[in-house]
Design a protein around this motif. Structure first.
Motif, PDB file in Angstrom:
ATOM      1  N   ILE A   1       0.858  -1.191   0.000  1.00  0.00           N
ATOM      2  CA  ILE A   1       0.000   0.000   0.000  1.00  0.00           C
ATOM      3  C   ILE A   1       0.888   1.232   0.000  1.00  0.00           C
ATOM      4  N   LYS A   2       1.941   1.207   0.817  1.00  0.00           N
ATOM      5  CA  LYS A   2       2.889   2.320   0.861  1.00  0.00           C
ATOM      6  C   LYS A   2       3.552   2.504  -0.502  1.00  0.00           C
ATOM      7  N   LEU A   3       3.926   1.416  -1.169  1.00  0.00           N
ATOM      8  CA  LEU A   3       4.492   1.496  -2.515  1.00  0.00           C
ATOM      9  C   LEU A   3       3.493   2.154  -3.463  1.00  0.00           C
ATOM     10  N   GLY A   4       2.240   1.758  -3.380  1.00  0.00           N
ATOM     11  CA  GLY A   4       1.206   2.362  -4.216  1.00  0.00           C
ATOM     12  C   GLY A   4       1.051   3.849  -3.943  1.00  0.00           C
ATOM     13  N   GLN A   5       1.149   4.245  -2.672  1.00  0.00           N
ATOM     14  CA  GLN A   5       1.078   5.666  -2.329  1.00  0.00           C
ATOM     15  C   GLN A   5       2.215   6.440  -2.994  1.00  0.00           C
TER      16      GLN A   5
ATOM     17  N   ARG B   1      -6.196   6.713  -4.031  1.00  0.00           N
ATOM     18  CA  ARG B   1      -7.102   6.329  -2.938  1.00  0.00           C
ATOM     19  C   ARG B   1      -6.369   5.606  -1.814  1.00  0.00           C
ATOM     20  N   LEU B   2      -5.189   5.052  -2.108  1.00  0.00           N
ATOM     21  CA  LEU B   2      -4.447   4.324  -1.083  1.00  0.00           C
ATOM     22  C   LEU B   2      -3.903   5.249   0.016  1.00  0.00           C
ATOM     23  N   HIS B   3      -3.972   6.552  -0.203  1.00  0.00           N
ATOM     24  CA  HIS B   3      -3.524   7.501   0.825  1.00  0.00           C
ATOM     25  C   HIS B   3      -4.468   7.525   2.021  1.00  0.00           C
TER      26      HIS B   3
ATOM     27  N   SER C   1      -2.191   2.786   4.844  1.00  0.00           N
ATOM     28  CA  SER C   1      -1.284   1.638   4.943  1.00  0.00           C
ATOM     29  C   SER C   1      -0.914   1.274   6.370  1.00  0.00           C
ATOM     30  N   LEU C   2      -0.629   2.249   7.189  1.00  0.00           N
ATOM     31  CA  LEU C   2      -0.100   1.975   8.523  1.00  0.00           C
ATOM     32  C   LEU C   2      -1.117   2.129   9.641  1.00  0.00           C
ATOM     33  N   GLY C   3      -2.215   2.804   9.385  1.00  0.00           N
ATOM     34  CA  GLY C   3      -3.194   3.010  10.438  1.00  0.00           C
ATOM     35  C   GLY C   3      -4.461   3.643   9.912  1.00  0.00           C
ATOM     36  N   GLN C   4      -5.299   4.032  10.858  1.00  0.00           N
ATOM     37  CA  GLN C   4      -6.529   4.726  10.491  1.00  0.00           C
ATOM     38  C   GLN C   4      -6.806   5.804  11.521  1.00  0.00           C
ATOM     39  N   VAL C   5      -7.652   6.758  11.142  1.00  0.00           N
ATOM     40  CA  VAL C   5      -7.935   7.924  11.976  1.00  0.00           C
ATOM     41  C   VAL C   5      -9.408   7.934  12.347  1.00  0.00           C
ATOM     42  N   HIS C   6      -9.649   8.174  13.637  1.00  0.00           N
ATOM     43  CA  HIS C   6     -11.019   8.255  14.156  1.00  0.00           C
ATOM     44  C   HIS C   6     -11.238   9.631  14.776  1.00  0.00           C
ATOM     45  N   ARG C   7     -12.448  10.146  14.603  1.00  0.00           N
ATOM     46  CA  ARG C   7     -12.856  11.381  15.270  1.00  0.00           C
ATOM     47  C   ARG C   7     -13.255  11.018  16.688  1.00  0.00           C
TER      48      ARG C   7
END
Length: 184
Positions: A56-60, A79-81, A120-126
């Motif tokens: 995913i990082k490579l795709g970014q 979209r991989l960002h 790729s490495l994580g996700q963000v929550h409000r």
């Protein structure tokens, strides 16, 4: 099949599928990126995503290379960002509990289960802190460090094998016959 062999199989499948794709051969030859099929570009991004965080990082990274890839591929990889498959909320809860030493309900007045973004490495929550301040909480994907480390190790091992095979091919190529008098 062991985890390492399964990973080698995954890499081999990806290379077999895309190694001779037109967008790859043009990029390798330094040719201009041509028009491309958006469905093929989406499939490429999806396949990178299926290989996990390292790819995913490579795709970014590739999504920023307009000099290498056609626009449809740049769009699909973009979209991989922040729009990859999120990991389950139960894992978010476990990570926060492990890292902060408290349950989400103790640390936050509100915490959205659905992520704002996932990459790729994580996700963000409000979330909303107990004092009322709205924050973004980035949660690392469980096991991501180990996964990336294993992928990089496997890729290094593959590179060593390719290097050795390449060296044998070069050294085993027949030499041209010389007709000079010193060769007789």
């Amino acid at each position: 099949m062991s985890g390492r062999l399964t990973r080698y199989k995954d890499f081999a499948w990806f290379v077999a599928k895309y190694g001779r794709a037109e967008f790859v051969t043009k990029a390798m030859a330094g040719e201009d990126a041509a028009a491309s099929d958006p469905a093929a570009a989406d499939a490429f991004a999806t396949d990178l995503e299926s290989l996990g965080p390292t790819f995913i990082k490579l795709g970014q990274i590739l999504s920023t290379r307009a000099d290498l890839l056609p626009p449809a591929y740049l769009d699909a990889l973009g979209r991989l960002h922040d729009h990859v498959e999120p990991f389950p909320f139960e894992e978010v809860e476990g990570t926060i509990r492990d890292e902060l030493g408290v349950r989400i309900s103790s640390a936050f007045a509100e915490f959205d289960k659905a992520p704002i973004a996932a990459a790729s490495l994580g996700q963000v929550h409000r979330a909303v802190l107990r004092g009322g301040r709205v924050v973004a909480v980035k949660v690392q994907r469980p096991g991501v460090e180990e996964r990336v480390e294993k992928d990089l190790t496997a890729l290094r091992e593959i590179a060593v094998v390719i290097d050795r095979i390449g060296a044998r091919i070069v050294t085993s190529t027949p030499r041209a016959c010389s007709t000079s008098s010193s060769a007789r």
